[in-house]
Scaffold this active site. Sequence first.
Site, mmCIF file in Angstrom:
data_model
loop_
_atom_site.group_PDB
_atom_site.id
_atom_site.type_symbol
_atom_site.label_atom_id
_atom_site.label_comp_id
_atom_site.label_asym_id
_atom_site.label_seq_id
_atom_site.Cartn_x
_atom_site.Cartn_y
_atom_site.Cartn_z
ATOM 1 N N ASP A 1 2.589 -2.189 3.686
ATOM 2 C CA ASP A 1 3.988 -2.455 3.357
ATOM 3 C C ASP A 1 4.261 -1.863 1.986
ATOM 4 O O ASP A 1 3.557 -2.164 1.023
ATOM 5 C CB ASP A 1 4.260 -3.963 3.341
ATOM 6 C CG ASP A 1 4.170 -4.569 4.722
ATOM 7 O OD1 ASP A 1 4.484 -3.863 5.696
ATOM 8 O OD2 ASP A 1 3.810 -5.740 4.832
ATOM 9 N N ASP B 1 8.388 -0.925 10.326
ATOM 10 C CA ASP B 1 8.990 -2.224 10.616
ATOM 11 C C ASP B 1 10.504 -2.102 10.744
ATOM 12 O O ASP B 1 11.119 -2.733 11.605
ATOM 13 C CB ASP B 1 8.662 -3.232 9.519
ATOM 14 C CG ASP B 1 7.180 -3.564 9.438
ATOM 15 O OD1 ASP B 1 6.450 -3.304 10.420
ATOM 16 O OD2 ASP B 1 6.750 -4.071 8.386
#
Length: 109
Positions: free
Chosen positions: A55, A69
């Site tokens: 991330d 995502d």
Amino acid sequence: GVFLIFMTLVGLGAIVAYYLYPPFEHGVLRLALSLILGGAIGNLVDRIRQGYVVDFINTSFWPTFNLADSCISIGMVLLLTFMLFAPRDPPREAANQRPVPDGNAIADR
């Protein structure tokens, strides 16, 4: 790790199968499936290469996330919106049926 990789591959197979053989073709549906497919592949590559998904987008007002995502989320919103609001075609059997004329031309019109 292995379970998530396996389930991702199963999901990818289902998306590819539906993408190649849809019951009907529509641009929004193809876009939604493409975004979901691309995001799933991106996360799968991270999971295989590093053992976890990276991330890298950090904002002060939202949890940390990545581009894959975002693609999956946007694709799912598009897919759900399409499924809820897309016009429904009449069943093919009903569309192909024509009344059989009984000889009364005025009533058959």
